[in-house]
Write a protein that holds these residues in place. Structure first.
Motif, PDB file in Angstrom:
ATOM      1  N   ARG A 161       0.831  -1.211   0.000  1.00 18.00           N
ATOM      2  CA  ARG A 161       0.000   0.000   0.000  1.00 18.00           C
ATOM      3  C   ARG A 161       0.866   1.262   0.000  1.00 18.00           C
ATOM      4  O   ARG A 161       0.564   2.247  -0.663  1.00 18.00           O
ATOM      5  CB  ARG A 161      -0.934   0.020   1.202  1.00 18.00           C
ATOM      6  N   ASN A 164       0.486  -2.064  -7.795  1.00 21.28           N
ATOM      7  CA  ASN A 164      -0.638  -2.665  -8.531  1.00 21.28           C
ATOM      8  C   ASN A 164      -1.907  -1.840  -8.479  1.00 21.28           C
ATOM      9  O   ASN A 164      -2.995  -2.385  -8.555  1.00 21.28           O
ATOM     10  CB  ASN A 164      -0.964  -4.064  -8.003  1.00 21.28           C
ATOM     11  N   GLN A 165      -1.821  -0.543  -8.323  1.00 23.57           N
ATOM     12  CA  GLN A 165      -3.067   0.211  -8.250  1.00 23.57           C
ATOM     13  C   GLN A 165      -3.398   0.946  -9.545  1.00 23.57           C
ATOM     14  O   GLN A 165      -4.394   0.647 -10.160  1.00 23.57           O
ATOM     15  CB  GLN A 165      -3.026   1.173  -7.066  1.00 23.57           C
ATOM     16  N   ILE A 166      -2.542   1.896  -9.927  1.00 22.50           N
ATOM     17  CA  ILE A 166      -2.847   2.645 -11.145  1.00 22.50           C
ATOM     18  C   ILE A 166      -1.640   2.648 -12.082  1.00 22.50           C
ATOM     19  O   ILE A 166      -0.522   2.944 -11.662  1.00 22.50           O
ATOM     20  CB  ILE A 166      -3.263   4.094 -10.816  1.00 22.50           C
ATOM     21  N   LYS A 167      -1.905   2.287 -13.330  1.00 24.53           N
ATOM     22  CA  LYS A 167      -0.857   2.365 -14.363  1.00 24.53           C
ATOM     23  C   LYS A 167      -1.282   3.427 -15.363  1.00 24.53           C
ATOM     24  O   LYS A 167      -2.440   3.447 -15.776  1.00 24.53           O
ATOM     25  CB  LYS A 167      -0.762   1.047 -15.113  1.00 24.53           C
ATOM     26  N   ILE A 168      -0.355   4.299 -15.755  1.00 27.21           N
ATOM     27  CA  ILE A 168      -0.636   5.232 -16.845  1.00 27.21           C
ATOM     28  C   ILE A 168       0.351   4.909 -17.950  1.00 27.21           C
ATOM     29  O   ILE A 168       1.568   4.878 -17.708  1.00 27.21           O
ATOM     30  CB  ILE A 168      -0.476   6.703 -16.406  1.00 27.21           C
ATOM     31  N   ARG A 174       2.096   4.375 -11.489  1.00 29.44           N
ATOM     32  CA  ARG A 174       2.247   5.738 -10.985  1.00 29.44           C
ATOM     33  C   ARG A 174       2.762   5.640  -9.547  1.00 29.44           C
ATOM     34  O   ARG A 174       2.116   5.088  -8.681  1.00 29.44           O
ATOM     35  CB  ARG A 174       0.900   6.456 -10.991  1.00 29.44           C
TER      36      ARG A 174
END
Lengths: 251, 158
Positions: free
Chosen positions: B98, B103-107, B112
């Motif tokens: 956390r 593994n949360q947001i990929k741009i 990120r």
């Protein structure tokens, strides 16, 4: 003798002035555009962040109350301990009005011997739009006399957080293993499983209200087991909270 | 014939000085904008750090009998997972993930990373759980932004 006083502007000076003027105006425009774009981005991020913070703080507080049983509960036949006080569905199963793919969460707790709170959370679509928001439905079961209970406030739907794209809920036991299913469709198993829940994890992905990037960006978002992709000019952020539902564990 | 010419236009030096002054003004404005954006960014980051510390505190309260085991959580910039089987090891791995926003947001196919990971300074940044000898009190110490941002959260567990 002719005395000529040339106080006008020469052609060269005019050209220099025009060039300087054009450069200045271009610089002002560029700066204004940069400010404007940055302001929009920051405004969107701050707005999303502020909404998510307020909502998640309140949600955490309510999750901590989940399953609170008032030992002086007035209703003789309807003690919370024998009921489903914690529910999770993956929509639309169980509640078709909610957005498919995201989770639906329902909690109950006794606020006093005469009132019981029910709160539903799930994603819903705005009218005439495919965008979704996190809806919160707060209901109070009032029991002024034994076995005479009413829901005076019914289905008061509240936009809890705007432009929420994904809402995932994960229940975990005291070994860190996911507890599932926890809902009435699973019958007794669903009811027994709720007593095993030791940690409730909430994942939220919020999208900006307006497009803020000039070009499309490819987004891949993963909340718990749910992964999805988007390609657009919006900004997104994910939030995560983990709550210990004290009242369930002590039941 | 004697010509007496007086040119009263703007000299090139004067125009250059003017441009420099205007330029300094623009740089000043850009600086103000950059400072305000940085402070808003920090506010957002601090908000996320609040969530992280609260998550850790909730997990500590949920596992009161093994509080001392959590005191071994002492992370700087690595956040290497231990993949242990005990609940406290799993919880600590969850915190590490956390904190990294793994593994949360990929741009555009790239994760990120939050500011406190990109600018992490091993000598000054720290995420630590401290407990007393009896395992009855716990304190979370969160230093980010090269030690400039500090967050402490303490609780009596039992």
């Amino acid at each position: 003798m002719i005395k000529k006083n040339l106080s006008g502007i020469t052609l060269v000076e005019t050209l220099v002035a025009i060039v300087i003027g054009v450069i200045s105006v271009a610089a002002i425009l560029f700066t204004f555009q940069t400010f404007n774009r940055t302001y929009k981005t920051v405004e969107a991020r701050v707005g999303m962040n502020s909404n998510a913070r307020n909502a998640l703080t309140q949600m955490s507080r309510e999750l901590r109350n989940t399953g609170r049983i008032d030992i002086n509960w007035i209703h003789t036949r309807n003690s919370l301990s024998g009921n489903q006080y914690l529910t999770k569905f993956t929509s639309p199963r169980g509640y078709p009005q909610y957005f498919a793919g995201a989770d639906f969460l329902q909690i109950f707790y006794d606020e006093s011997p005469t009132s019981r709170i029910r709160i539903d959370y799930g994603l819903k679509k705005y009218k005439n739009s495919n965008d979704t928001y996190l809806a919160r439905t707060y209901m109070v079961l009032n029991c002024p006399m034994p076995n005479r209970c009413t829901f005076p406030i019914r289905n008061v739907d509240q936009i809890f957080i705007n432009n929420v794209e994904d809402f995932q809920v994960v229940f975990k036991d005291n070994k860190g293993v996911e507890v599932s299913p926890v809902n009435s469709l699973a019958g007794n198993e669903g009811k027994e499983n709720q007593a095993l829940v030791k940690t409730i994890e909430i994942y939220l992905t919020v999208r900006s209200k307006n497009k803020i990037y000039n070009t499309n960006k490819e987004w891949t978002i993963k909340n718990a087991d749910n992964e999805y992709s988007k390609k657009d000019q919006y900004h997104r952020d994910s939030y995560f909270v983990s709550t210990y539902p004290r009242n369930i564990v002590k039941n | 014939m004697n010509k007496n010419t007086t040119n009263k236009g703007i000299s090139i030096i004067e125009s250059l000085v003017c441009i420099v002054i205007i330029g300094i003004g623009f740089i000043g404005m850009m600086q103000i904008s950059a400072i305000s954006i940085r402070s808003m960014d920090r506010a957002i980051e601090k908000n996320k750090i609040n969530f992280l510390t609260e998550m850790m505190m909730e997990d500590l309260i949920a596992d009161p009998d093994q509080i001392k085991e959590y005191s071994k959580f002492n992370e700087r910039c690595g956040y290497n997972l231990t993949n242990g089987s005990n609940i406290y090891e799993k919880q600590k791995d969850k915190w590490r993930k956390r904190i990294k926003y793994e593994n949360q947001i990929k741009i555009s196919n790239k994760y990120r990373k939050p500011r406190h990971i990109i600018n992490c300074d091993t000598s000054k940044d720290l995420k630590q759980v401290l407990t007393d000898a009896n395992g009855s009190k716990a304190r979370i110490k969160f230093l980010t932004n090269k030690g400039k941002s500090k967050k402490y959260l303490g609780v009596v567990i039992k």
